[in-house]
Design a protein around this motif. Structure first.
Motif, mmCIF file in Angstrom:
data_model
loop_
_atom_site.group_PDB
_atom_site.id
_atom_site.type_symbol
_atom_site.label_atom_id
_atom_site.label_comp_id
_atom_site.label_asym_id
_atom_site.label_seq_id
_atom_site.Cartn_x
_atom_site.Cartn_y
_atom_site.Cartn_z
ATOM 1 N N UNK A 104 0.806 -1.222 0.000
ATOM 2 C CA UNK A 104 0.000 0.000 0.000
ATOM 3 C C UNK A 104 0.834 1.265 0.000
ATOM 4 N N UNK A 105 1.893 1.288 0.787
ATOM 5 C CA UNK A 105 2.709 2.501 0.852
ATOM 6 C C UNK A 105 3.407 2.766 -0.480
ATOM 7 N N UNK A 106 3.931 1.711 -1.120
ATOM 8 C CA UNK A 106 4.595 1.907 -2.407
ATOM 9 C C UNK A 106 3.590 2.347 -3.474
ATOM 10 N N UNK A 107 2.440 1.688 -3.525
ATOM 11 C CA UNK A 107 1.417 2.063 -4.512
ATOM 12 C C UNK A 107 0.960 3.508 -4.309
ATOM 13 N N UNK A 108 0.747 3.909 -3.057
ATOM 14 C CA UNK A 108 0.343 5.289 -2.763
ATOM 15 C C UNK A 108 1.392 6.291 -3.222
ATOM 16 N N UNK A 109 2.645 6.017 -2.870
ATOM 17 C CA UNK A 109 3.699 6.957 -3.219
ATOM 18 C C UNK A 109 3.848 7.073 -4.732
ATOM 19 N N UNK A 110 3.852 5.956 -5.430
ATOM 20 C CA UNK A 110 4.016 6.002 -6.884
ATOM 21 C C UNK A 110 2.832 6.685 -7.556
ATOM 22 N N UNK A 111 1.632 6.497 -7.000
ATOM 23 C CA UNK A 111 0.453 7.187 -7.548
ATOM 24 C C UNK A 111 0.571 8.698 -7.351
ATOM 25 N N UNK A 112 1.024 9.126 -6.168
ATOM 26 C CA UNK A 112 1.194 10.568 -5.919
ATOM 27 C C UNK A 112 2.224 11.178 -6.856
ATOM 28 N N UNK A 113 3.263 10.397 -7.153
ATOM 29 C CA UNK A 113 4.310 10.879 -8.053
ATOM 30 C C UNK A 113 3.906 10.737 -9.516
ATOM 31 N N UNK A 114 2.780 10.085 -9.759
ATOM 32 C CA UNK A 114 2.349 9.723 -11.111
ATOM 33 C C UNK A 114 3.493 9.037 -11.854
ATOM 34 N N UNK A 115 4.132 8.116 -11.125
ATOM 35 C CA UNK A 115 5.293 7.395 -11.632
ATOM 36 C C UNK A 115 4.859 6.324 -12.624
ATOM 37 N N UNK A 117 5.822 3.399 -12.984
ATOM 38 C CA UNK A 117 5.784 2.040 -12.425
ATOM 39 C C UNK A 117 4.579 1.802 -11.521
ATOM 40 N N UNK A 118 3.699 2.795 -11.391
ATOM 41 C CA UNK A 118 2.577 2.633 -10.450
ATOM 42 C C UNK A 118 1.700 1.438 -10.813
ATOM 43 N N UNK A 119 1.471 1.210 -12.101
ATOM 44 C CA UNK A 119 0.644 0.068 -12.504
ATOM 45 C C UNK A 119 1.343 -1.256 -12.224
ATOM 46 N N UNK A 120 2.661 -1.282 -12.410
ATOM 47 C CA UNK A 120 3.412 -2.503 -12.103
ATOM 48 C C UNK A 120 3.329 -2.823 -10.618
ATOM 49 N N UNK A 121 3.458 -1.800 -9.768
ATOM 50 C CA UNK A 121 3.372 -2.013 -8.318
ATOM 51 C C UNK A 121 1.985 -2.498 -7.919
ATOM 52 N N UNK A 122 0.959 -1.970 -8.568
ATOM 53 C CA UNK A 122 -0.402 -2.377 -8.202
ATOM 54 C C UNK A 122 -0.715 -3.808 -8.619
ATOM 55 N N UNK A 123 0.118 -4.400 -9.465
ATOM 56 C CA UNK A 123 -0.079 -5.813 -9.837
ATOM 57 C C UNK A 123 -0.010 -6.723 -8.615
ATOM 58 N N UNK A 124 0.687 -6.299 -7.562
ATOM 59 C CA UNK A 124 0.728 -7.105 -6.335
ATOM 60 C C UNK A 124 -0.658 -7.158 -5.719
ATOM 61 N N UNK A 125 -1.334 -6.017 -5.663
ATOM 62 C CA UNK A 125 -2.714 -6.019 -5.172
ATOM 63 C C UNK A 125 -3.607 -6.872 -6.068
ATOM 64 N N UNK A 126 -3.387 -6.797 -7.366
ATOM 65 C CA UNK A 126 -4.180 -7.602 -8.294
ATOM 66 C C UNK A 126 -3.966 -9.089 -8.033
ATOM 67 N N UNK A 127 -2.734 -9.474 -7.736
ATOM 68 C CA UNK A 127 -2.474 -10.881 -7.404
ATOM 69 C C UNK A 127 -3.280 -11.297 -6.173
ATOM 70 N N UNK A 128 -3.245 -10.458 -5.129
ATOM 71 C CA UNK A 128 -4.030 -10.759 -3.927
ATOM 72 C C UNK A 128 -5.518 -10.808 -4.253
ATOM 73 N N UNK A 129 -6.000 -9.846 -5.026
ATOM 74 C CA UNK A 129 -7.422 -9.781 -5.376
ATOM 75 C C UNK A 129 -7.860 -11.049 -6.103
ATOM 76 N N UNK A 130 -7.105 -11.424 -7.129
ATOM 77 C CA UNK A 130 -7.464 -12.611 -7.907
ATOM 78 C C UNK A 130 -7.403 -13.874 -7.057
ATOM 79 N N UNK A 131 -6.367 -13.983 -6.234
ATOM 80 C CA UNK A 131 -6.215 -15.158 -5.373
ATOM 81 C C UNK A 131 -7.364 -15.236 -4.367
ATOM 82 N N UNK A 132 -7.683 -14.120 -3.732
ATOM 83 C CA UNK A 132 -8.791 -14.108 -2.777
ATOM 84 C C UNK A 132 -10.115 -14.440 -3.469
#
Length: 193
Positions: A104-115, A117-132
């Motif tokens: 969450x902290x990395x995704x938040x920071x990258x989103x604020x920076x409009x970096x 890599x923000x979509x790549x970082x959010x893939x971790x959440x997507x993995x959790x979402x799909x698995x759950x």
């Protein structure tokens, strides 16, 4: 087992520093000092901080994948596997209280920076979402599986955020117990005999 390569040590140090102090606040010099290497040796492995970020995200994705696979093998049923996800709040509570959720902290920071890599970082959440969601399907809730997965992800992120704000281990424990009870309540009723 062979020791870590210099590149692996750099990535591990960057991962820790990005989590503890933030991506933007972490410099090449900080990472080089943590690994105790010269800047020249550092640049041999990584030319830019974005290159290091890409490597950190790749390591986090691989680590998450291994963790999810282990939960699949260890869990007796879908509810037990879902409780493994919830349990990471307890397992990592000291770090979470100091720094929040690493994803969450990395995704938040990258989103604020409009970096980029923000979509790549959010893939971790997507993995959790799909698995759950797959676990909720196996639990017998296919129609609501994705919504239930998102609800649990949101709850866990809320707990991590508030745990970091208030530094309250008892709060984490209570919320984890509540989420575990909620998971049990998601089991469909047994058919009438």
């Amino acid at each position: 087992m062979a020791g870590k390569s210099t590149r692996d040590e750099i990535v591990a140090a960057a991962d820790r520093l990005f989590y503890e102090t933030g991506f933007e606040a972490t410099s090449f010099a900080d990472i080089a000092a943590a690994v105790n290497i010269s800047r020249g040796n550092f640049y041999y492995h990584f030319k830019t901080k974005d290159d290091i970020l890409d490597a950190v995200i790749a390591v986090r994705l691989a680590s998450t994948r291994r963790m999810l696979e282990a939960w699949e093998e260890e869990g007796d049923d879908p509810a037990a596997r879902i409780r493994s996800f919830i349990g990471i709040l307890i397992t990592n509570r000291a770090k979470i209280m100091r720094h929040g959720c690493p994803v969450g902290t990395l995704c938040n920071e990258l989103a604020k920076l409009d970096h980029g890599a923000k979509d790549d970082a959010s893939r971790i959440f997507t993995m959790f979402r799909d698995w759950l969601a797959r676990q909720f399907v196996a639990l017998g809730r296919p129609a609501e599986a994705d919504a239930l997965a998102m609800h649990l992800l949101a709850a866990s992120q809320g707990v991590a955020t508030l745990a970091s704000a208030f530094r309250d281990a008892d709060f984490i424990r209570r919320e984890v117990e509540g989420m575990a009870a909620w998971v049990e309540a998601q089991r469909p009723p047994a058919p009438a005999a």
